[in-house]
Scaffold this active site. Structure first.
Site, short mmCIF file in Angstrom:
data_model
loop_
_atom_site.label_atom_id
_atom_site.label_comp_id
_atom_site.label_asym_id
_atom_site.label_seq_id
_atom_site.Cartn_x
_atom_site.Cartn_y
_atom_site.Cartn_z
N LYS A 184 0.84 -1.19 0.00
CA LYS A 184 0.00 0.00 0.00
C LYS A 184 0.88 1.24 0.00
O LYS A 184 1.96 1.26 0.60
CB LYS A 184 -0.89 0.01 1.26
CG LYS A 184 -1.65 1.31 1.48
CD LYS A 184 -2.35 1.31 2.83
CE LYS A 184 -2.98 2.66 3.13
NZ LYS A 184 -3.64 2.70 4.45
N GLU A 229 -8.67 11.37 12.97
CA GLU A 229 -7.82 10.24 13.35
C GLU A 229 -6.92 10.57 14.54
O GLU A 229 -6.04 11.43 14.45
CB GLU A 229 -6.96 9.78 12.17
CG GLU A 229 -6.18 8.52 12.47
CD GLU A 229 -5.89 7.71 11.24
OE1 GLU A 229 -5.28 6.62 11.39
OE2 GLU A 229 -6.26 8.13 10.13
#
Length: 422
Positions: A184, A229
């Site tokens: 990723k 987050e």
């Protein structure tokens, strides 16, 4: 607030005198802020606001967070603190923002304000901070809120990586992932605008705080945003984090919104992306917590404009690490860099034609006891001294990513800043 701040890079410790006392309930912190360079950390109407600068510590390079942690310990050791409130955010505190990349031109900073106003669980307080070599100076008066400046609207335009360029970068990343040992990579793009000199940044902060109450709304050294987050939170020996990775747009009605959440939870691509992010956080925190635990399955987190896959992580600190130490151990997570980290960061450097600055780096605050709250700087923009504004948004790219969908995800993630300033 006329006392000059002190800048420290490597040597010298400034001794500070700190006094926290209770206040009658202060329900709105943003009106007390400087209109151009606000300093604030808020969620659900609670947090801390800074006014002035008693001390500024600056860092750069690959050891910037570690050096900041060491410098903060020295600053705390030299400080004299009186705290009559004893709640998170009282006593000696510093606001901080750190560059994403080791070679970034952006300075990483810890800022100790001259005055901190705070509110938590219905209790309000004021902290006054002075250098001990300036104790003869007059006691700082209680700050007063000021009226907001005129409304303004900005149009944010593509920066160095336009839509076509971003699609091409995503396609290149997918090809590299399929051909190499890379799982990723997170690719970002930017939008730019210019904020006129008379503009009141507090207006954007109000829009962010009201529109995204469950996010961390922040302003630190010109970095303004509202992040969903939590990188790490440390409170009385307990460490917690919230990992977000995997995104889908909210539906236009209840039925389509429910379908969107179900589709996200069932998405192999998003589940894979999320799994990499959770693993990176667990690997970084395990050396500091013997009982670290995460939920077995991610849950769908609803925000005003999108759904995220989310996982909460919690444990007990076993080594006395501070929140800054843990931010250093965690950064950069797979949620903002990729997996493996070193290879992902190298590909980011190759495919992104700009310096991320503090975007996707840690932003938050640390207390004298090492406790603190740090978010990942997402849904944010950096305001330069001259008024140039640069907003950033990114998406996690895996083997089956579609360039058009990833572009659409960045559009969704730009929305908080575009609406706050536009």
């Amino acid at each position: 607030m006329t006392a000059p701040s002190t800048t420290r890079r490597a040597t010298g410790v400034t001794a500070l005198s700190v006094e926290t006392t209770p206040l009658d309930d202060v329900r709105q912190l943003i009106p007390f802020l400087d209109s151009r360079r606000p300093l604030v950390w808020l969620r659900k109407g609670e947090g801390i606001a800074g006014i002035g600068e008693a001390l500024r510590l600056e860092f750069s390079g690959p050891d910037r967070i570690r050096e900041a942690s060491a410098a903060w310990r020295e600053t705390v050791s030299a400080a004299t603190v009186s705290d009559d409130v004893h709640t998170p955010g009282t006593g000696l505190v510093a606001f901080g923002t750190f560059a994403f990349a080791d070679d970034s031109a952006a300075t990483s900073t810890l800022i100790v304000p001259e005055v901190v106003l705070g509110r938590r669980a219905g209790r309000s307080w004021i902290t006054r901070i002075r250098r001990t070599d300036d104790l003869d100076a007059a006691t700082t008066a209680l700050p007063r809120p000021t009226a907001f400046g005129d409304e303004y609207r900005l149009t944010l335009l593509p920066g160095s990586l336009g839509k076509d360029g971003y699609r091409s970068a995503v396609a290149s990343a997918v090809e590299r992932i399929r051909e190499h040992d890379l799982s990723k990579v997170v690719l970002a793009r930017e939008l730019t605008a210019h904020l006129p000199a008379e503009s009141d940044v507090r207006r954007a902060l109000v829009e962010l705080a009201l529109g995204y109450p469950d996010c961390w709304t922040f302003a630190v050294d010109g970095l303004v945003g509202s992040s969903p987050e939590t990188l790490v939170r440390v409170h009385h020996g307990t460490v917690t984090a919230r990992v977000l990775a995997g995104t889908i747009s909210r539906g236009r009605d209840a039925a389509s919104d429910n379908d969107a959440a179900i589709a996200l939870a069932a998405s192999t691509k998003d589940q894979d992306e999320h799994r990499f992010a959770v693993a990176s956080v667990l690997d970084a925190l395990r050396p500091h917590s013997a009982d670290l635990a995460a939920s077995d399955l991610p849950f769908t987190l609803k925000l005003p404009n999108l759904w995220h896959l989310a996982t909460d992580i919690a444990g007990t600190l076993s080594d006395g690490a501070s929140s800054l130490d843990l931010a250093d151990a965690l950064h950069p997570t797979a949620a903002v860099a990729g997996t493996p980290t070193r290879d992902a960061v190298a590909l980011i450097r190759e495919l992104e034609p700009f310096d991320r600055g503090r975007y996707a780096g840690p932003v938050g605050w640390v207390g004298g006891d090492g406790d603190g709250e740090w978010a990942i700087a997402l849904r944010c923009a950096q305001l330069a001294e001259g008024g140039d504004l640069t907003a950033f948004a990114g998406a996690g790219i895996v083997a089956d990513s579609d360039p058009e969908r990833e572009l659409a995800e960045t559009v969704m993630k730009f929305r908080p800043i575009v609406e706050a300033f536009g």
